[in-house]
Each structure stands twice: as C-alpha cells, then as structure tokens.
Design a protein around this motif. Structure first.
Motif, PDB file in Angstrom:
ATOM      1  N   GLY A 207      -8.754  15.463 -77.708  1.00 29.41           N
ATOM      2  CA  GLY A 207      -9.615  14.848 -78.710  1.00 29.41           C
ATOM      3  C   GLY A 207     -10.659  15.835 -79.203  1.00 29.41           C
ATOM      4  N   GLU A 208     -11.396  15.436 -80.225  1.00 32.98           N
ATOM      5  CA  GLU A 208     -12.412  16.322 -80.791  1.00 32.98           C
ATOM      6  C   GLU A 208     -13.497  16.606 -79.761  1.00 32.98           C
ATOM      7  OE1 GLU A 208     -15.446  16.573 -84.634  1.00 32.98           O
ATOM      8  OE2 GLU A 208     -14.084  14.887 -84.415  1.00 32.98           O
ATOM      9  N   ASP A 209     -13.717  17.887 -79.503  1.00 30.07           N
ATOM     10  CA  ASP A 209     -14.724  18.344 -78.532  1.00 30.07           C
ATOM     11  C   ASP A 209     -14.481  17.767 -77.141  1.00 30.07           C
ATOM     12  OD1 ASP A 209     -16.812  20.035 -77.986  1.00 30.07           O
ATOM     13  OD2 ASP A 209     -18.368  18.556 -78.399  1.00 30.07           O
ATOM     14  N   GLY A 210     -13.194  17.492 -76.836  1.00 28.20           N
ATOM     15  CA  GLY A 210     -12.849  17.006 -75.498  1.00 28.20           C
ATOM     16  C   GLY A 210     -13.345  15.620 -75.198  1.00 28.20           C
TER      17      GLY A 210
ATOM     18  N   PHE B  98     -11.367  22.266 -78.246  1.00 25.30           N
ATOM     19  CA  PHE B  98     -10.823  22.019 -79.577  1.00 25.30           C
ATOM     20  C   PHE B  98      -9.832  20.863 -79.524  1.00 25.30           C
ATOM     21  CE2 PHE B  98     -12.123  26.397 -79.169  1.00 25.30           C
ATOM     22  CZ  PHE B  98     -12.917  26.570 -80.287  1.00 25.30           C
ATOM     23  N   ASN B  99      -9.636  20.218 -80.642  1.00 25.07           N
ATOM     24  CA  ASN B  99      -8.757  19.050 -80.713  1.00 25.07           C
ATOM     25  C   ASN B  99      -7.304  19.506 -80.586  1.00 25.07           C
ATOM     26  OD1 ASN B  99      -7.819  16.478 -80.983  1.00 25.07           O
ATOM     27  ND2 ASN B  99      -8.199  16.318 -83.179  1.00 25.07           N
ATOM     28  N   ASP B 100      -6.934  19.859 -79.368  1.00 24.89           N
ATOM     29  CA  ASP B 100      -5.620  20.421 -79.074  1.00 24.89           C
ATOM     30  C   ASP B 100      -5.258  20.019 -77.656  1.00 24.89           C
ATOM     31  OD1 ASP B 100      -3.292  21.891 -79.276  1.00 24.89           O
ATOM     32  OD2 ASP B 100      -4.266  23.645 -80.164  1.00 24.89           O
ATOM     33  N   THR B 101      -4.163  20.542 -77.156  1.00 25.48           N
ATOM     34  CA  THR B 101      -3.748  20.214 -75.791  1.00 25.48           C
ATOM     35  C   THR B 101      -4.612  20.959 -74.781  1.00 25.48           C
ATOM     36  OG1 THR B 101      -2.147  22.021 -75.689  1.00 25.48           O
ATOM     37  CG2 THR B 101      -1.385  19.913 -76.586  1.00 25.48           C
TER      38      THR B 101
ATOM     39  N   MET C  90     -11.922  12.884 -74.835  1.00 26.83           N
ATOM     40  CA  MET C  90     -11.095  12.090 -73.926  1.00 26.83           C
ATOM     41  C   MET C  90     -11.338  12.446 -72.462  1.00 26.83           C
ATOM     42  SD  MET C  90      -9.571  10.329 -76.198  1.00 26.83           S
ATOM     43  CE  MET C  90      -8.380   9.464 -75.188  1.00 26.83           C
ATOM     44  N   LEU C  91     -12.146  13.488 -72.219  1.00 25.31           N
ATOM     45  CA  LEU C  91     -12.360  13.960 -70.846  1.00 25.31           C
ATOM     46  C   LEU C  91     -13.807  13.775 -70.429  1.00 25.31           C
ATOM     47  CD1 LEU C  91     -10.389  17.325 -71.156  1.00 25.31           C
ATOM     48  CD2 LEU C  91      -9.508  15.145 -70.309  1.00 25.31           C
ATOM     49  N   SER C  92     -14.019  13.800 -69.115  1.00 27.10           N
ATOM     50  CA  SER C  92     -15.387  13.737 -68.599  1.00 27.10           C
ATOM     51  C   SER C  92     -16.042  15.112 -68.720  1.00 27.10           C
ATOM     52  CB  SER C  92     -15.368  13.303 -67.135  1.00 27.10           C
ATOM     53  OG  SER C  92     -14.822  14.340 -66.326  1.00 27.10           O
ATOM     54  N   GLY C  93     -17.370  15.154 -68.518  1.00 25.91           N
ATOM     55  CA  GLY C  93     -18.082  16.416 -68.610  1.00 25.91           C
ATOM     56  C   GLY C  93     -17.583  17.429 -67.589  1.00 25.91           C
ATOM     57  N   GLY C  94     -17.319  16.966 -66.363  1.00 24.96           N
ATOM     58  CA  GLY C  94     -16.823  17.860 -65.331  1.00 24.96           C
ATOM     59  C   GLY C  94     -15.437  18.389 -65.642  1.00 24.96           C
ATOM     60  N   GLN C  95     -14.586  17.536 -66.196  1.00 27.37           N
ATOM     61  CA  GLN C  95     -13.231  17.966 -66.553  1.00 27.37           C
ATOM     62  C   GLN C  95     -13.268  19.004 -67.677  1.00 27.37           C
ATOM     63  OE1 GLN C  95     -11.614  14.094 -67.430  1.00 27.37           O
ATOM     64  NE2 GLN C  95     -10.769  13.824 -65.361  1.00 27.37           N
ATOM     65  N   ARG C  96     -14.145  18.784 -68.637  1.00 24.38           N
ATOM     66  CA  ARG C  96     -14.269  19.757 -69.725  1.00 24.38           C
ATOM     67  C   ARG C  96     -14.729  21.108 -69.188  1.00 24.38           C
ATOM     68  NH1 ARG C  96     -16.596  15.282 -72.614  1.00 24.38           N
ATOM     69  NH2 ARG C  96     -18.703  16.096 -72.282  1.00 24.38           N
ATOM     70  N   GLN C  97     -15.664  21.072 -68.247  1.00 24.18           N
ATOM     71  CA  GLN C  97     -16.188  22.333 -67.732  1.00 24.18           C
ATOM     72  C   GLN C  97     -15.139  23.068 -66.901  1.00 24.18           C
ATOM     73  OE1 GLN C  97     -20.173  21.809 -66.391  1.00 24.18           O
ATOM     74  NE2 GLN C  97     -20.687  23.716 -67.405  1.00 24.18           N
ATOM     75  N   ARG C  98     -14.310  22.330 -66.199  1.00 23.37           N
ATOM     76  CA  ARG C  98     -13.243  22.967 -65.440  1.00 23.37           C
ATOM     77  C   ARG C  98     -12.239  23.658 -66.361  1.00 23.37           C
ATOM     78  NH1 ARG C  98     -11.456  18.385 -61.147  1.00 23.37           N
ATOM     79  NH2 ARG C  98     -13.161  17.054 -61.848  1.00 23.37           N
ATOM     80  N   ILE C  99     -11.949  23.024 -67.499  1.00 23.12           N
ATOM     81  CA  ILE C  99     -11.043  23.654 -68.464  1.00 23.12           C
ATOM     82  C   ILE C  99     -11.659  24.938 -69.013  1.00 23.12           C
ATOM     83  CG2 ILE C  99     -10.002  23.391 -70.758  1.00 23.12           C
ATOM     84  CD1 ILE C  99      -9.626  20.420 -70.099  1.00 23.12           C
TER      85      ILE C  99
END
Length: 582
Positions: A475-478, A429-432, A480-489
């Motif tokens: 950012g929206e739907d992450g 989500f578009n949050d921290t 600002m991050l890579s796919g791997g970073q999003r999955q780790r979160i």
C-alpha cells in the motif's frame, strides 16, 4: 497590458516554443486546419450575396440549385478542418505537457533537501497536476479558439472591405477600443490566475495533510478543525475563481455593446443615398452579416483570454521550478569500494534559517569497520551529523573525509553508493515487499538474496503469515503494515545493499522488545567489517558500540565505551539512569 507584462508574456511564450517546435509537423497541420476552418466560416457569410443578387433578385435557378452542393461541400471541409486542428493540436499539447511534467518530476529528484524543507508538498504536487493542466488548456482549447476565431475575423474583415470599404472603415474606430478592453482584462486575468494557483496549492496541501494524518484526526477529534481548515482553503480558491468569472463576464458584454454600436453606425450611414446606391442588396446583407458575425468570434476571443492568461501564469510557475538551482554535484572522483574510514574535522553547520550553528567544531575519527553511536537529547545534532555524511546538506565549514578523500570531491552517486541508510522515517513504495527490499537494485539481485536479507532483518516471520508472502503489496507508504514491520523492511533493504558504511538513524525505534533483540543481532552481524554510525535514543541498542559519542547543543561533551561513560557519572550516565530507572 503593461510593457513589463507584455515582455513577460513574450518571454514565457519564447520558453514554451522549444517544447512545441519538437512537434512542428503536427502543430503546422493544426494551424492549417484552424485557418481553413476560419476561412470556411467567413465564406459561408459571403455565400449570401450570390443567393440574393443572382438567385433571388435575378431569379437564376441554377444558382439556387448549386447552393446546396456548395453549402454541403463547405460543411464537409469545415468538419475535416475541425478534426485536423483539434486532433493534431491535442497531440502536440499532450506531448508538451508530458515533457513538462517529466522535466518537473526529474527536477524534483535533483533539487537539494533544503528546497523541500521550505516548500509545501501540496504546492509541489499542484505544479505537476493543476499547473500543467492549465498549460495544456491554454495550448489546446485556448489556442484552437484563438486561431480559429482570428482567421474568421480576418476573413470577415476582408469580405467587408471588399464589398464596402466606406462602411467597413467604422471598424477602425471601434477596433482600438476593443483591443484596449482586452488588454485591460488580460492584466486582470494574469493577476487572478496567479492567485488561483496559490489557492489551489492550499487546497491540495490541506487535503494531503488530512489524508496523511487521518488516524490522528480521528483519535483527537479534529474532524471539525480539518473541515474548517479545508473550507477556508477551498473558499479562497472559490473567491479567486469568482473574480476571474466576474472579469470574464463583464468584458464580454462591453465588447458586444461596442460591436453593436459599430453595427448601428453602419446601418445609419447605409441609409444615406450616396452609400446606398453603391450597394446591391446582396452586398448590403453580406456587410451587415459579416459585422454581426464578428461579434461571436470576438466574444470567444475575450472568453478564451482567461484560459490563455491562466496557462501563461501556470507556465511561469513551472518554469520557476525548472529554474531552481540543483544540488551541487561538484565531485568528480569515485571510490570502487571504500574501506570506510571516516574523519570529521572542525565541522560547523547551520541550517539556512537556524539562529545559530546546529553543530559546532565537531572532530571525530571513525576507524574502518568500527561502530560509533551518537546519543544525546532531542535537537542535540545527532541526525544532522548523519545527514551530512551522504551530503543531504552541504557542509558549512570544516570537512568530512572517507578513506582520506573529502566527500565533496566524490560524485554524489558514488558517495551514496558507499552507504546504506535506515532512518526513523521509513519510506515504502506502493509495491510488493520484495520490490521494496530490492529498491533501486535493478536486476543485480536474486530472489534468494532478497529472502536472505529478509530473514536477517526478521521480516520473514510476519511475511510467512501473508497469503502472497514477499509478493504482498504494502500500500501507499506501507499503510498495510505496522510501524515495526515497515522498519524491518527498511533494514532488510539496507542489508541487501551491502554497503561498506551503515547509517542507522533510530533504526529500531518502532520495534517491540522481541523484534528489537532479533534485529539487534542481525545488525551486529551486519556491522561486522563495516563502519557503522548509529543514532539512537534507546541506549540498550548501542551498549556494544566501539565508541559512544554524547552530543549536547551541537557539541561533543563525552565520548567512550558504554562502561567508561557509566563510570564517568556524566551526561551519558544520567541518560542511562533516566531510561533504566537506575
């Protein structure tokens, strides 16, 4: 308007009324202001009579001296009435639209997954934005014009009949014809308005697809394809709006011509001595002025009819969503904290539009605290099975139990509290970063717990390189991050949830080899003492699973440990050979 359409209009308004009645004080004040505005408008025309008969014909200077004060007073009252009606109705309208939007949004949260499988996201967004805005226009601007003009028409008719009922009777000849024209046009407006809503959904959907797939569009050189697709959708919307404009444009001159014909007949009849002798100059001017004054509000009523019909059609569209059947929460029991023993018995499942069963007679027992991996070719039913556990889809036949209790007996909320899900389609989500990890945990977690989950999921190595650390907006739907970073979160979110059952659907699919090893160690630690269902294409991630279940065509064809399945030299061994080049 046909009887069916008239009935539909009344039914739609009957459903809208409860939304309005909550704010009946403001609505009553708005109606009073609109009525006062219409009466004042009609009174201004009646003011002509004393000015002519008394002020000019009889040379009464006192009447002429009083006229400016009366006119100024009427305009002050008119201005106050305008403010009251506009502000109060806007207040009511915005509250109504806020309530409807909130209800539609909350409804989306309660609808079953199959509803969203069949619906266009653009259409669903359009209902919250465009359709709700059309209801707002109909319940504010259109209603103001209708009531104001309606009271003006009534006031002018009263003045006309009061001064000369003989001349005014002409209105009853033209009135029904005008009403017929308005009814015919209303039918056309309603049909076109529904088409406009569908076309607007197409524009929204096309835009959304392009924005979500922007990188792919650029990478594959699809700019012209997307431009053509949008041009087509926008052109359909333009054509429908032009049809609405054409219907509006042709109805107004027809009604004005009818009104002009009535005025011509009045002037002709007034030329007869028998009628002329009964009128003073002031009365004659008032009657003619009132009839001419009728043309403007009747024209406004015809023009605003388009907005009204569009609003009613939009309300029908919104109510169609609110009438959708919500996901059936048939359960009434709860589990405090389950052990995690899962039993799947004779499970067969088909999607609503699938040609045959996606899962066939699945029987699987997963002891508490054990890890079971589901592997197989794409489309074999692995993800479907994992989606049935939290009841994203309802079981066709057979059963799934947790600690001996059928999942359909548990409330949806309680069932899903027992599970933590990490899917291959990560949603941020578009949050921290911190708030994404602690999503839906409320104030029940501390900063230290968030950091611990982030460290366990190998999030902190890249977070420490960010200027704002865990407080960085993704950012929206992450984006600002890579796919791997999003999955780790997403994995950190599941770790923090600390649920007794883990569902990992391709949880490491977007990770590089180094990150995958770190995450795998974290998942192995996390899985200790928990029941884990792991859906995987990468066989390296599930070698240590307590049991590996191989699916093909919706059926279990092999099961065993990693080494047992390799020794069988069956389907699993073939998959392993393909991946590792054995």
């Amino acid at each position: 308007m046909s009887s069916d359409q008239s009935g539909q209009f009344r039914a739609t308004f009957a459903r809208l009324w409860p939304y309005i009645s909550k704010y009946k004080a403001g609505f009553a004040a708005a109606i009073f202001g609109m009525a006062l505005y219409g009466v004042v408008d009609a009174s201004m025309i009646y003011m002509v009579k004393p000015l002519i008969d008394s002020g000019l014909a009889e040379s009464n200077s006192s009447t002429l001296r009083m006229a400016p004060l009366v006119i100024i007073g009427l305009f002050v009252i008119r201005g106050f009435a305008n403010f009251m009606s506009t502000y109060c109705l806007a207040w009511v309208s915005q509250n109504v639209i806020h309530t409807m939007r909130q209800q539609v949004f909350n409804k989306y949260l309660k609808l079953p997954i199959p509803f969203f499988d069949d619906a266009s996201t653009g259409d669903l967004i359009s209902k919250v934005t465009y359709d709700a805005e059309q209801v707002s226009r109909a319940s504010s601007t259109a209603l103001i014009t209708m009531v104001r003009s309606g009271f003006t028409v009534l006031g002018l008719l009263f003045i006309m009949f009061y001064e000369s009922w003989q001349l005014s009777a002409i209105f009853f000849v033209v009135g029904p014809i005008i009403a017929l024209v308005i009814n015919l046009v209303s039918k056309r407006f309603r049909l076109i308005s529904k088409n406009i809503q569908g076309a607007m959904g197409g524009v929204t959907s096309t835009t959304e697809q392009m924005l979500k797939g922007h990188k792919n569009v650029l990478a594959f050189g699809g700019q012209q394809i997307e431009s053509d697709r949008f041009t087509k959708a926008s052109n359909i919307n333009r054509q429908q709006n032009m049809k609405l404009s054409a219907a509006t444009a042709i109805s107004q001159p027809i009604i004005q011509i009818l009104g002009a014909c009535a005025l011509g007949v009045v002037l002709f009849i007034a030329s007869f001595p028998a009628v002329l002798d009964t009128l003073t100059p002031g009365s004659f001017v008032v009657v003619v002025g009132a009839m001419m004054g009728l043309l403007a509000p009747v024209k406004q009523l015809t023009r605003v009819n388009a907005d009204l019909q569009r609003g009613v059609a939009a309300a029908d569209s919104i109510f169609a969503v609110l009438d959708q059947t919500e996901a059936a929460d048939t359960g009434s029991k709860t589990l405090e904290h389950c052990r995690g023993e899962i039993a799947i018995t004779d499970l067969t499942f088909s999607y609503p539009r699938s040609e045959g069963p996606v899962l066939k007679q699945i029987n699987l027992n997963i002891p508490a605290g054990k890890t079971v991996a589901l592997v197989g070719r794409s489309g074999s039913g692995k993800s479907t099975l994992s989606n049935l556990l939290p009841r994203f889809y309802e079981i066709g036949s057979g059963s799934i139990t947790i600690d001996g209790m059928d999942i359909r007996e548990l409330t949806m909320a309680n069932l899903r509290q027992q599970m933590a899900l990490v899917s291959q389609q990560v949603t941020l989500f578009n949050d921290t970063i911190a708030n994404n990890i602690a999503y839906a945990c409320g104030d029940n977690v501390s900063r230290e717990q968030i950091i611990a989950a982030a460290e366990a999921a190998y999030v902190m190595p890249f977070v420490n390189q960010l200027p704002q650390g865990l407080d960085t907006l993704v950012g929206e739907d992450g984006v600002m991050l890579s796919g791997g970073q999003r999955q780790r979160i997403a994995i950190a979110r599941a770790i923090l949830r600390d649920a007794p059952i883990l569902i990992l659907d391709e949880a490491t699919s977007a990770l590089d080899t180094e990150s995958e090893r770190a995450i795998q160690r974290a998942l192995d630690t996390l899985a200790a003492g928990r029941t884990s269902i792991v859906v995987a294409h990468r066989l390296s991630t599930i070698e240590n699973a307590d049991e590996i279940v191989v699916l093909d065509g919706g059926e279990i064809i092999e099961r065993g440990t990693h080494q047992q399945l390799l020794d069988k030299q069956g389907a699993y061994a073939q998959l392993h050979a393909l991946q590792f080049g054995d």
